[in-house]
Design a protein around this motif. Structure first.
Motif, PDB file in Angstrom:
ATOM      1  N   VAL A 183      -7.133  -0.760  -5.137  1.00 18.62           N
ATOM      2  CA  VAL A 183      -8.286   0.073  -4.765  1.00 18.62           C
ATOM      3  C   VAL A 183      -7.808   1.271  -3.954  1.00 18.62           C
ATOM      4  N   ALA A 184      -8.525   2.368  -4.102  1.00 23.51           N
ATOM      5  CA  ALA A 184      -8.265   3.564  -3.294  1.00 23.51           C
ATOM      6  C   ALA A 184      -8.811   3.313  -1.893  1.00 23.51           C
ATOM      7  N   MET A 185      -8.072   3.777  -0.903  1.00 24.77           N
ATOM      8  CA  MET A 185      -8.463   3.527   0.487  1.00 24.77           C
ATOM      9  C   MET A 185      -8.597   4.847   1.248  1.00 24.77           C
ATOM     10  N   GLN A 186      -9.440   4.816   2.285  1.00 26.25           N
ATOM     11  CA  GLN A 186      -9.574   5.970   3.165  1.00 26.25           C
ATOM     12  C   GLN A 186      -9.857   5.466   4.580  1.00 26.25           C
ATOM     13  N   PRO A 187      -9.421   6.198   5.586  1.00 27.88           N
ATOM     14  CA  PRO A 187      -9.695   5.765   6.961  1.00 27.88           C
ATOM     15  C   PRO A 187     -11.163   5.996   7.327  1.00 27.88           C
ATOM     16  N   ASP A 188     -11.738   5.028   8.016  1.00 27.48           N
ATOM     17  CA  ASP A 188     -13.096   5.171   8.545  1.00 27.48           C
ATOM     18  C   ASP A 188     -12.956   5.332  10.059  1.00 27.48           C
ATOM     19  N   LEU A 228       3.544   2.150 -11.944  1.00 26.07           N
ATOM     20  CA  LEU A 228       3.106   3.515 -12.258  1.00 26.07           C
ATOM     21  C   LEU A 228       2.602   4.234 -11.008  1.00 26.07           C
ATOM     22  N   LEU A 229       1.881   3.498 -10.166  1.00 24.43           N
ATOM     23  CA  LEU A 229       1.396   4.089  -8.915  1.00 24.43           C
ATOM     24  C   LEU A 229       2.548   4.391  -7.960  1.00 24.43           C
ATOM     25  N   GLY A 230       3.571   3.547  -7.989  1.00 19.16           N
ATOM     26  CA  GLY A 230       4.692   3.705  -7.060  1.00 19.16           C
ATOM     27  C   GLY A 230       5.753   4.678  -7.530  1.00 19.16           C
ATOM     28  N   ALA A 231       5.770   5.017  -8.830  1.00 18.43           N
ATOM     29  CA  ALA A 231       6.794   5.928  -9.363  1.00 18.43           C
ATOM     30  C   ALA A 231       6.602   7.329  -8.795  1.00 18.43           C
ATOM     31  N   ARG A 232       7.709   7.977  -8.447  1.00 16.94           N
ATOM     32  CA  ARG A 232       7.643   9.287  -7.787  1.00 16.94           C
ATOM     33  C   ARG A 232       7.706  10.466  -8.751  1.00 16.94           C
ATOM     34  N   ASN A 233       8.081  10.212 -10.013  1.00 16.83           N
ATOM     35  CA  ASN A 233       8.155  11.336 -10.956  1.00 16.83           C
ATOM     36  C   ASN A 233       7.667  10.907 -12.338  1.00 16.83           C
ATOM     37  N   GLU A 234       7.347  11.909 -13.141  1.00 16.10           N
ATOM     38  CA  GLU A 234       6.753  11.652 -14.457  1.00 16.10           C
ATOM     39  C   GLU A 234       7.748  11.016 -15.415  1.00 16.10           C
ATOM     40  N   ALA A 272       0.860  -1.191   0.000  1.00 16.71           N
ATOM     41  CA  ALA A 272       0.000   0.000   0.000  1.00 16.71           C
ATOM     42  C   ALA A 272       0.893   1.236   0.000  1.00 16.71           C
ATOM     43  N   SER A 273       0.382   2.296  -0.554  1.00 23.32           N
ATOM     44  CA  SER A 273       1.146   3.542  -0.586  1.00 23.32           C
ATOM     45  C   SER A 273       0.184   4.680  -0.909  1.00 23.32           C
ATOM     46  N   LYS A 274       0.735   5.827  -1.258  1.00 30.28           N
ATOM     47  CA  LYS A 274      -0.102   6.943  -1.705  1.00 30.28           C
ATOM     48  C   LYS A 274       0.555   7.573  -2.917  1.00 30.28           C
ATOM     49  N   THR A 275      -0.250   8.179  -3.769  1.00 23.70           N
ATOM     50  CA  THR A 275       0.259   8.758  -5.004  1.00 23.70           C
ATOM     51  C   THR A 275      -0.702   9.813  -5.524  1.00 23.70           C
ATOM     52  N   PHE A 331      -6.762  13.905  -8.438  1.00 22.73           N
ATOM     53  CA  PHE A 331      -6.551  13.911  -6.989  1.00 22.73           C
ATOM     54  C   PHE A 331      -5.063  14.053  -6.673  1.00 22.73           C
ATOM     55  N   ASP A 332      -4.744  14.960  -5.766  1.00 26.40           N
ATOM     56  CA  ASP A 332      -3.342  15.192  -5.409  1.00 26.40           C
ATOM     57  C   ASP A 332      -2.751  14.036  -4.612  1.00 26.40           C
ATOM     58  N   GLU A 333      -3.549  13.443  -3.755  1.00 22.02           N
ATOM     59  CA  GLU A 333      -3.035  12.330  -2.945  1.00 22.02           C
ATOM     60  C   GLU A 333      -4.104  11.263  -2.770  1.00 22.02           C
ATOM     61  N   VAL A 334      -3.797  10.085  -3.258  1.00 23.14           N
ATOM     62  CA  VAL A 334      -4.717   8.956  -3.122  1.00 23.14           C
ATOM     63  C   VAL A 334      -3.980   7.823  -2.415  1.00 23.14           C
ATOM     64  N   LYS A 335      -4.562   7.356  -1.329  1.00 19.37           N
ATOM     65  CA  LYS A 335      -4.016   6.169  -0.664  1.00 19.37           C
ATOM     66  C   LYS A 335      -4.570   4.953  -1.393  1.00 19.37           C
TER      67      LYS A 335
END
Length: 201
Positions: free
Chosen positions: A148-153, A186-192, A103-106, A111-115
């Protein structure tokens, strides 16, 4: 839905049944019919509990998760995703399950930040539109790879699928391991620049 029964086939051996000609000639020679145990008494099957089946399924899923994580982190030193391997099996079908790999965020779409979280399942299905993560299960095909995109509940004190992303929270879903690997990279890459390299593969 009828309850499935599972039996242990790991120690099964094919019965050593004499050929028909041998049985026939033995009878002509001796006048006796030899009833070998493995010729007329079926092997007794050892049935497995749902817990035993779930444990075996879990071990296989975690091995697949470990292999996927190793491949992801060996691609480029700038893409190092955390190892977060755990599995779940389906309660009424313990031979089926899915494994959380990482899991990570990107930044994703607008969206600027998606977990996000990446999973491997040993079946095909839809991602549920309610509390259930899996729906419309289909056993055809082999594995399913999905993120899948995740969010805290805060109420339930756990992560849930963020359905603001694409309406159902699914970032990608495929049965092709190469496509899945590419999408996670692609999700894990930090730059374009690195994303462009991955897209060209």
């Amino acid at each position: 839905m009828s309850k499935l029964r599972y039996f242990d086939a790991s120690g099964q051996k094919k019965p050593n049944v004499p050929a028909l000609e041998t049985l026939h000639s033995d009878f002509l020679r001796t006048g006796r019919i030899i009833r070998h145990k493995d010729n007329w008494v079926p092997e007794e099957r050892r049935y497995l509990s749902y817990q035993e089946v779930a444990e075996r399924t879990g071990r296989r899923l975690e091995v697949a998760g470990q292999q996927a994580h190793d491949r992801l982190n060996s691609f480029h030193r700038s893409i190092q995703l955390p190892k977060m391997i755990f599995h779940r099996t389906l309660e009424d079908r313990p031979h089926l399950g899915y494994c959380h790999v990482t899991a990570s965020k990107t930044r994703f779409a607008e969206f600027d930040e998606v977990k996000w979280a990446f999973y491997i399942a040993n079946f095909m299905a839809d991602i549920g539109e309610d509390e259930k993560m899996i729906s419309n299960l289909r056993r055809r095909g082999s594995r399913m790879y999905f993120a899948v995109a995740m969010q805290p509940d805060d109420e339930k004190k756990k992560l849930t699928i963020d359905r603001k992303i694409r309406g159902n929270g699914v970032i990608f879903r495929t049965n092709d391991p190469k496509v899945a690997l590419k999408n996670v990279l692609l999700l894990g890459a930090r730059n374009e620049k690195l994303r462009d390299v991955i897209r060209s593969l």
